[in-house]
Design an enzyme around this catalytic site. Structure first.
Site, PDB file in Angstrom:
ATOM      1  N   GLY A   1       5.636   3.473   0.551  1.00  0.00           N
ATOM      2  CA  GLY A   1       6.381   4.372  -0.319  1.00  0.00           C
ATOM      3  C   GLY A   1       5.862   4.456  -1.727  1.00  0.00           C
ATOM      4  O   GLY A   1       5.597   5.521  -2.224  1.00  0.00           O
TER       5      GLY A   1
ATOM      6  N   SER B   1       0.829  -1.197   0.000  1.00  0.00           N
ATOM      7  CA  SER B   1       0.000   0.000   0.000  1.00  0.00           C
ATOM      8  C   SER B   1       0.865   1.248   0.000  1.00  0.00           C
ATOM      9  O   SER B   1       2.086   1.172   0.028  1.00  0.00           O
ATOM     10  CB  SER B   1      -0.895   0.024   1.228  1.00  0.00           C
ATOM     11  N   LYS B   2       0.208   2.384  -0.021  1.00  0.00           N
ATOM     12  CA  LYS B   2       0.929   3.653  -0.092  1.00  0.00           C
ATOM     13  C   LYS B   2       1.909   3.828   1.062  1.00  0.00           C
ATOM     14  O   LYS B   2       2.888   4.547   0.946  1.00  0.00           O
ATOM     15  CB  LYS B   2      -0.073   4.810  -0.062  1.00  0.00           C
ATOM     16  N   ARG B   3       1.622   3.187   2.141  1.00  0.00           N
ATOM     17  CA  ARG B   3       2.477   3.348   3.312  1.00  0.00           C
ATOM     18  C   ARG B   3       3.886   2.829   3.059  1.00  0.00           C
ATOM     19  O   ARG B   3       4.816   3.179   3.755  1.00  0.00           O
ATOM     20  CB  ARG B   3       1.869   2.629   4.508  1.00  0.00           C
TER      21      ARG B   3
END
Length: 470
Positions: free
Chosen positions: A242, A238-240
């Site tokens: 990076g 996910s976006k977490r």
RNA sequence: GCUCCCUUCGUCUAGCGGUCUAGGACGUCGCCCUCUCACGGCGAAAACAGGGGUUCGAUCCCCCUAGGGAGCGCCA
């Protein structure tokens, strides 16, 4: 028969890492068999689909170089065909109308969950013959009640599902639009897809699709379900972590071939080899060799691979990509040394093109001020004399790396300085900072006029800060 | 809850019954090279989830357990 594979994303976002790898595997499979690769946009969810997403996916694939032989086909343009198939299934008794309300379904589901059963449609309308045309209804596929469906998966091997586990899925919504499991089946059939290579979240859908295919009298394609990619925390990417969007990697200074290489090694390998050219991949890749387990995305290794590619790629190729990044910094590549020369000088000292661009700014633009620490340490009065001598020498030589090198070395020697004691102040003088290619190359590339002017400026800078020293 | 899938160093992986005192790569930690930053070179630590079988012999075959994941929508 020609091998035909496909990539069938739903346009509800950008092309992400997982989708890109699935596309890559599917693309490689087609290429290595001399087959055809089809792109199909599964946009039947009108609510969530968007043309921006379609463009983002197309853009991502283009950047990666995953060119397709056919398509993109859009499912929204094939509704007539789906309606036709639904009618056929209805007529042949493989499907039926269902008027069960969402409330009834909801209650049924809750009841089953309470009894620790798998929630599934109970076939309430399956045997009714009295469903009028004018009441709101969906169409359900009449799944075989018993027996089993073997799925011969190229990656997973044989996986068998009991029909008893499968319920009568909806193939047409109450507004008449077709649902996913119907559209994929029809499209894969109509488009003569021989190999369905997709994420393993679809493995559970496969027996249903095979059943529909059989009801239509079609031969199921070969399936290959590739494992998913996890983020560093072991959870779904996910976006977490990076980066999710493929295009983000372009912005971050990655070469597309580095990303491709990283992706292909995630879940696939060929002995101990780490770096593969596209041709090697095509020659060596075999979908059967793909691992069954999910793998974790490792940004560090991608970075390393990117560095390898930057280091060993044709400078002109790197220059092409670098100019895009220089442009983003507002730099004009024609306002300085040739890009290819700069790349040659920087290839070994940049992990990303963003880094390379940032470290090349002084070639194309005057710097406003010195890096404070660098100036404090290197631009001191004790180098004033040697720098002046160097200025004189540099003014007189032919502007070549060799002569510049000689000038610096000899000036250092005649002032009894170790090379570094002169090279580093010179570096700060001409670049404003402490990091650059070897000093002779750096000075050479910056050019005579600019270098001498900057050296003068540095001398003036020291004189202005001379303080008590001689 | 039910069904299905998965399980070798921190991570990506090699291994396809004896060649395994388990190999490579990233990362980490040393050392070397060096005008900066890097590149490069050398070296180190680091894994077969657990338990049962099968076998003369299991990382490799079977079963169970544990852990992880996916699916179970009028989403795809």
């Amino acid at each position: 028969m020609t091998i035909r594979s496909r990539f069938a994303p739903s346009p509800t976002g950008y092309l992400h890492i997982g989708g890109a790898r699935t596309a890559l595997f599917s693309w490689l499979h087609a290429r290595m068999h001399g087959g055809e690769f089809v792109l199909r946009i599964e946009d039947t969810d009108l609510e969530r689909s968007s043309t921006e997403s379609v463009n983002a996916i197309l853009e991502g694939m283009a950047w990666l170089g995953l060119e397709y032989d056919e398509g993109p086909f859009y499912q929204t343009q094939r509704f007539a065909r789906y309606a036709e198939v639904i009618q056929k299934l209805l007529k042949t008794g493989h499907a039926y109308r269902c008027t069960c309300s969402k409330e009834r379904l909801e209650a049924l589901r809750n009841e089953q969950m309470r009894n620790k059963q798998k929630p599934r449609y109970d076939g309430h309308c399956r045997h009714r013959a009295d469903v009028p045309d004018d009441v709101s209804h969906v169409v359900r596929f009449k799944n075989p009640a018993d027996g089993a469906v073997p799925v011969d998966d190229l990656i997973r091997g044989n996986v068998t599902f009991n029909n008893a586990e499968l319920d009568d899925l909806i193939i047409a919504r109450s507004d008449g639009t077709p649902t996913y499991n119907l559209t994929v089946v029809v499209d894969d059939m109509d488009m003569n897809i021989t190999h369905v290579i997709r994420g393993d979240d679809h493995l559970n859908n496969t027996p249903r699709q095979i059943n529909i295919l059989r009801a239509l009298g079609a031969t199921p394609p070969q399936y290959a379900h590739v494992p998913m990619i996890l983020g560093a925390d072991g959870k779904r990417l996910s976006k977490r972590h990076g980066a999710v969007s493929v295009m983000q990697y372009r912005e971050d200074g990655y070469l597309p071939e580095a990303l491709i290489n990283y992706l292909v090694r995630l879940g696939w390998s060929h002995g101990d080899q780490e770096v593969f050219s596209l041709d090697e991949m095509i020659a060596l890749f075999d979908i059967k060799d793909v691992n069954r387990a999910a793998s974790t995305f490792n940004p560090d290794k991608l970075l390393w691979l990117n560095q390898q590619y930057i280091k060993s790629s044709d400078p002109a190729h790197v220059a092409h990509h670098l100019s895009w990044h220089l442009g983003r910094l507002g730099l004009d590549p024609s306002a300085g040394p040739g890009l290819v020369e700069v790349v040659k000088a920087q290839q070994e000292r940049a992990k990303t093109l963003v880094e390379m661009a940032a470290n090349s700014v002084y070639f194309y633009r005057e710097f406003d001020s010195y890096d404070e620490k660098a100036a404090a340490k290197n631009l001191k009065s004790d180098v004033l004399t040697p720098l002046r001598a160097l200025l004189t020498r540099l003014s007189a030589i032919d502007w070549t790396c060799e002569q510049i090198h000689q000038a610096v070395v000899e000036t250092a020697e005649s002032h009894e300085l170790k090379l570094g004691k002169l090279a580093q102040p010179l570096r700060v003088a001409v670049t404003g900072g402490t990091v650059s290619p070897p000093i002779d190359q750096t000075v050479y590339l910056i050019g005579r006029e600019r270098s001498l002017a900057r050296l003068n400026r540095a001398i003036a800078h020291i004189e202005g800060h001379a303080g008590g020293q001689a």
